[in-house]
Design a protein around this motif. Structure first.
Motif, PDB file in Angstrom:
ATOM      1  N   GLN A  14       0.818  -1.218   0.000  1.00  0.00           N
ATOM      2  CA  GLN A  14       0.000   0.000   0.000  1.00  0.00           C
ATOM      3  C   GLN A  14       0.849   1.265   0.000  1.00  0.00           C
ATOM      4  OE1 GLN A  14      -2.694  -0.732   3.233  1.00  0.00           O
ATOM      5  NE2 GLN A  14      -4.271  -1.515   1.859  1.00  0.00           N
ATOM      6  N   ASN A  15       2.059   1.155   0.523  1.00  0.00           N
ATOM      7  CA  ASN A  15       2.930   2.320   0.556  1.00  0.00           C
ATOM      8  C   ASN A  15       3.826   2.410  -0.675  1.00  0.00           C
ATOM      9  OD1 ASN A  15       1.942   3.125   3.037  1.00  0.00           O
ATOM     10  ND2 ASN A  15       3.362   1.797   4.141  1.00  0.00           N
ATOM     11  N   SER A  16       3.597   1.526  -1.638  1.00  0.00           N
ATOM     12  CA  SER A  16       4.443   1.510  -2.833  1.00  0.00           C
ATOM     13  C   SER A  16       3.597   1.620  -4.094  1.00  0.00           C
ATOM     14  CB  SER A  16       5.232   0.200  -2.895  1.00  0.00           C
ATOM     15  OG  SER A  16       5.907  -0.041  -1.693  1.00  0.00           O
ATOM     16  N   ARG A  17       4.220   2.003  -5.184  1.00  0.00           N
ATOM     17  CA  ARG A  17       3.563   2.050  -6.496  1.00  0.00           C
ATOM     18  C   ARG A  17       4.478   1.417  -7.528  1.00  0.00           C
ATOM     19  NH1 ARG A  17       0.099   3.025  -3.749  1.00  0.00           N
ATOM     20  NH2 ARG A  17      -1.421   4.721  -3.685  1.00  0.00           N
ATOM     21  N   TYR A  18       3.874   0.902  -8.604  1.00  0.00           N
ATOM     22  CA  TYR A  18       4.651   0.308  -9.676  1.00  0.00           C
ATOM     23  C   TYR A  18       4.781   1.340 -10.792  1.00  0.00           C
ATOM     24  CZ  TYR A  18       6.559  -3.492 -12.452  1.00  0.00           C
ATOM     25  OH  TYR A  18       7.405  -4.292 -13.166  1.00  0.00           O
ATOM     26  N   LEU A  19       6.013   1.745 -11.056  1.00  0.00           N
ATOM     27  CA  LEU A  19       6.285   2.791 -12.043  1.00  0.00           C
ATOM     28  C   LEU A  19       6.769   2.163 -13.352  1.00  0.00           C
ATOM     29  CD1 LEU A  19       6.951   5.849 -12.760  1.00  0.00           C
ATOM     30  CD2 LEU A  19       9.216   5.400 -11.793  1.00  0.00           C
ATOM     31  N   MET A  20       6.161   2.586 -14.453  1.00  0.00           N
ATOM     32  CA  MET A  20       6.583   2.105 -15.773  1.00  0.00           C
ATOM     33  C   MET A  20       6.785   3.306 -16.682  1.00  0.00           C
ATOM     34  SD  MET A  20       3.839  -0.967 -16.194  1.00  0.00           S
ATOM     35  CE  MET A  20       2.606  -0.297 -15.125  1.00  0.00           C
ATOM     36  N   MET A  21       7.822   3.266 -17.503  1.00  0.00           N
ATOM     37  CA  MET A  21       8.030   4.374 -18.456  1.00  0.00           C
ATOM     38  C   MET A  21       9.005   3.947 -19.544  1.00  0.00           C
ATOM     39  SD  MET A  21      10.324   6.626 -15.927  1.00  0.00           S
ATOM     40  CE  MET A  21      11.666   5.837 -15.034  1.00  0.00           C
ATOM     41  N   ASN A  45      16.511   2.723 -29.729  1.00  0.00           N
ATOM     42  CA  ASN A  45      17.040   3.831 -28.926  1.00  0.00           C
ATOM     43  C   ASN A  45      16.368   3.951 -27.555  1.00  0.00           C
ATOM     44  OD1 ASN A  45      18.786   4.676 -30.947  1.00  0.00           O
ATOM     45  ND2 ASN A  45      17.056   5.649 -32.018  1.00  0.00           N
ATOM     46  N   LEU A  46      15.254   3.198 -27.407  1.00  0.00           N
ATOM     47  CA  LEU A  46      14.479   3.302 -26.152  1.00  0.00           C
ATOM     48  C   LEU A  46      14.490   1.985 -25.383  1.00  0.00           C
ATOM     49  CD1 LEU A  46      11.194   5.105 -27.380  1.00  0.00           C
ATOM     50  CD2 LEU A  46      13.134   6.133 -26.164  1.00  0.00           C
ATOM     51  N   VAL A  47      14.320   2.086 -24.056  1.00  0.00           N
ATOM     52  CA  VAL A  47      14.064   0.891 -23.230  1.00  0.00           C
ATOM     53  C   VAL A  47      12.902   1.212 -22.297  1.00  0.00           C
ATOM     54  CG1 VAL A  47      16.361  -0.192 -23.182  1.00  0.00           C
ATOM     55  CG2 VAL A  47      15.836   1.670 -21.584  1.00  0.00           C
ATOM     56  N   ALA A  48      12.209   0.154 -21.840  1.00  0.00           N
ATOM     57  CA  ALA A  48      11.162   0.341 -20.831  1.00  0.00           C
ATOM     58  C   ALA A  48      11.789   0.093 -19.464  1.00  0.00           C
ATOM     59  CB  ALA A  48      10.014  -0.631 -21.077  1.00  0.00           C
ATOM     60  N   VAL A  49      11.472   0.979 -18.519  1.00  0.00           N
ATOM     61  CA  VAL A  49      11.986   0.817 -17.157  1.00  0.00           C
ATOM     62  C   VAL A  49      10.799   0.607 -16.217  1.00  0.00           C
ATOM     63  CG1 VAL A  49      13.229   1.955 -15.262  1.00  0.00           C
ATOM     64  CG2 VAL A  49      13.992   2.295 -17.622  1.00  0.00           C
ATOM     65  N   HIS A  50      10.855  -0.463 -15.433  1.00  0.00           N
ATOM     66  CA  HIS A  50       9.818  -0.727 -14.420  1.00  0.00           C
ATOM     67  C   HIS A  50      10.472  -0.730 -13.051  1.00  0.00           C
ATOM     68  CE1 HIS A  50       6.980  -3.114 -17.336  1.00  0.00           C
ATOM     69  NE2 HIS A  50       7.382  -1.968 -17.844  1.00  0.00           N
ATOM     70  N   ALA A  51       9.829  -0.100 -12.075  1.00  0.00           N
ATOM     71  CA  ALA A  51      10.419  -0.090 -10.736  1.00  0.00           C
ATOM     72  C   ALA A  51       9.348   0.107  -9.676  1.00  0.00           C
ATOM     73  CB  ALA A  51      11.451   1.021 -10.630  1.00  0.00           C
ATOM     74  N   VAL A  52       9.590  -0.415  -8.484  1.00  0.00           N
ATOM     75  CA  VAL A  52       8.702  -0.180  -7.346  1.00  0.00           C
ATOM     76  C   VAL A  52       9.241   1.016  -6.575  1.00  0.00           C
ATOM     77  CG1 VAL A  52       7.858  -1.149  -5.167  1.00  0.00           C
ATOM     78  CG2 VAL A  52       8.076  -2.611  -7.192  1.00  0.00           C
ATOM     79  N   ILE A  53       8.382   2.022  -6.370  1.00  0.00           N
ATOM     80  CA  ILE A  53       8.838   3.227  -5.661  1.00  0.00           C
ATOM     81  C   ILE A  53       7.867   3.576  -4.527  1.00  0.00           C
ATOM     82  CG2 ILE A  53      10.008   4.197  -7.694  1.00  0.00           C
ATOM     83  CD1 ILE A  53       7.580   6.134  -7.941  1.00  0.00           C
ATOM     84  N   PRO A  54       8.290   4.349  -3.531  1.00  0.00           N
ATOM     85  CA  PRO A  54       7.360   4.792  -2.472  1.00  0.00           C
ATOM     86  C   PRO A  54       6.204   5.591  -3.084  1.00  0.00           C
ATOM     87  CG  PRO A  54       9.637   5.265  -1.858  1.00  0.00           C
ATOM     88  CD  PRO A  54       9.664   4.816  -3.290  1.00  0.00           C
ATOM     89  N   GLU A  65      -1.184  -4.624  -5.304  1.00  0.00           N
ATOM     90  CA  GLU A  65      -2.098  -5.210  -4.338  1.00  0.00           C
ATOM     91  C   GLU A  65      -1.347  -5.896  -3.205  1.00  0.00           C
ATOM     92  OE1 GLU A  65      -5.945  -6.668  -5.646  1.00  0.00           O
ATOM     93  OE2 GLU A  65      -5.353  -8.580  -4.736  1.00  0.00           O
ATOM     94  N   ASN A  66      -0.288  -6.578  -3.545  1.00  0.00           N
ATOM     95  CA  ASN A  66       0.460  -7.295  -2.526  1.00  0.00           C
ATOM     96  C   ASN A  66       1.920  -7.389  -2.909  1.00  0.00           C
ATOM     97  OD1 ASN A  66       0.647  -8.818  -0.129  1.00  0.00           O
ATOM     98  ND2 ASN A  66      -1.397  -9.625  -0.575  1.00  0.00           N
TER      99      ASN A  66
END
Ligand code: ATP
Ligand code: MG
Length: 292
Positions: A218-225, A254-263, A288-289
Motif C-alpha cells: 500500500q505504501n508503494s507504487r509500480y512505475l513504468m516508463m 534507442n528506447l528501453v522500458a523501465v519498471h520499478a517499485v517506488i514509495p 495489491e500485494n
C-alpha cells in the motif's frame, strides 16, 4: 457467548463503526475471507484458521486482555483510554484521527500553559491526564461519554478534548481547536497478560507476515516508463527503487522500458527530472500485494 475453543486464532474487530469495513478489507487483502453477517457475533474464516468476533470497540481491549479474543483491531485512542493489559503488535495505518483540545472563542488557548486550572470535558480521561502529567499541568477532567462538544455551552467545562476530523461539529458549537494531544490510528493488539499457544502463535506470525506485505504494497507504487537508452544511467540514479529496476528492450532500439517499485508519494518528487531525461509514457499503478 458462543466462542468455540477449536484452536483457531480469535480476532476481535468493531461490530459497526468507522473501523469495521477497513478491518474486513485488511483481512481480504491478506487473502482471508469471511462472511460478514452483521447479526452474528462470531464468524469463522473459511480459508484461514481464524475466527472474527464482532464487538463494541470499547470492549475490545478488555476482551483481548482476558483472552476471550487472542488479538484485536481497535483505535489506539481506545487502547490507551481503557488501560487494559494489552500491547500493540502493529500499527495498521487506517482510522487515523487526532484528539484535540478545543475551547470557546473567549477562552484563549495559545500554549499548553493556558490550560492550567481549566476544566476539560472528554471521553478519554486517561489520555488527557497522561498529557497533562507529561506537561506538568494541573487541570480538572470531567468524563463525558458522548456529545462532549456541548459541555462548554452547558457551563460544565471551560473546554473539551475530543476527536476532531473535519472540525464541523466544533464550528457548530463555536469551539476553536488548539493543541493536538494524541494522534491515533487503528492498531493490532494482543494480551500482555496471557501467552498464546505455540500453534496460535504460528497463526499470528503468518497473519502478521501478510499484514506487513499488504502495508508495504500500500505504501508503494509500480512505475513504468519508456526512456532513451542514453539516459538510462542517470534515470536509474533518480529512481529510489526498492530492488534494482527492470529494464526491457523495445522495438525502437534507442528506447528501453523501465519498471520499478517506488514509495507512493515519490513520483511527484522525481517527475520533472524524469521528463527532462527524456522519459515518456510514465505510468504509475497500485500494487495489491508485495512479498519480500
Ligand atoms: P462503538 O459503537 O463500537 O462503541 P464508537 O461510536 O465508539 O463505536 P466510532 O465512531 O465508530 O466509535 O470510531 C471508532 C474509532 O475510529 C475511534 O475510536 C477512532 O480511533 C477512529 N476514528 C477515526 N476517525 C474518526 C473520527 N473522525 N471521529 C471519531 N473516531 C474516528
Ligand atoms: Mg465506542
Amino acid at each position: 457467548m458462543s466462542v468455540s475453543n477449536n484452536g483457531n486464532l480469535k480476532l476481535a474487530i468493531q461490530k459497526k463503526g468507522r473501523l469495521t469495513e477497513k478491518s474486513i478489507d485488511l483481512l481480504k487483502l491478506c487473502g482471508i475471507e469471511i462472511d460478514h453477517y452483521s447479526e452474528r457475533l462470531v464468524v469463522p474464516s473459511y480459508n484461514f484458521p481464524l475466527e472474527v468476533l464482532f464487538l463494541r470497540d470499547d470492549d475490545i481491549p478488555e476482551y483481548v486482555q482476558d483472552g476471550v479474543a487472542d488479538i484485536g483491531i481497535v483505535g489506539e485512542n481506545v487502547v490507551v483510554s481503557k488501560n487494559a493489559k494489552t500491547e500493540i503488535i502493529e500499527k495498521l495505518g487506517f482510522g487515523k484521527c487526532s484528539l484535540m483540545m478545543a475551547a470557546p472563542e473567549n477562552v484563549a488557548i495559545n500554549s499548553i500553559k493556558d490550560i492550567e486550572g481549566k476544566t476539560i470535558a472528554t471521553s478519554f480521561p486517561n489520555i488527557v491526564q497522561n498529557y497533562l502529567n507529561e506537561n506538568k499541568i494541573n487541570a480538572k477532567i470531567i468524563e463525558i461519554s458522548g456529545s462532549v462538544e456541548i459541555a462548554p455551552a452547558l457551563g460544565v467545562a471551560d473546554m473539551i478534548c475530543d476527536i476532531v476530523s473535519t472540525g464541523n461539529t466544533l464550528m457548530m458549537n463555536k469551539l476553536k481547536k488548539s493543541i493536538s494531544v494524541f494522534e491515533s490510528q487503528a492498531v493490532l493488539i494482543r494480551s500482555s497478560n496471557k501467552d498464546l499457544s505455540p500453534v496460535k502463535n504460528e497463526y499470528l506470525e503468518k497473519l502478521l507476515r501478510r499484514i506487513r506485505s499488504v502495508q508495504t504494497a500500500q505504501n508503494s507504487r509500480y512505475l513504468m516508463m519508456n526512456v532513451p537508452k542514453s539516459s538510462l544511467l542517470e534515470i536509474e540514479r533518480v529512481i529510489p527503487s526498492i530492488k534494482s529496476p527492470t529494464i526491457l528492450p523495445l522495438a525502437d532500439e534507442n528506447l528501453v522500458a523501465v519498471h520499478a517499485v517506488i514509495p507512493s508519494d515519490y513520483l511527484w518528487k522525481i517527475v520533472d527530472s524524469l521528463k527532462s531525461l527524456g522519459a515518456t509514457g510514465i505510468l504509475l499503478s497500485p500494487i495489491e500485494n508485495m512479498i519480500p
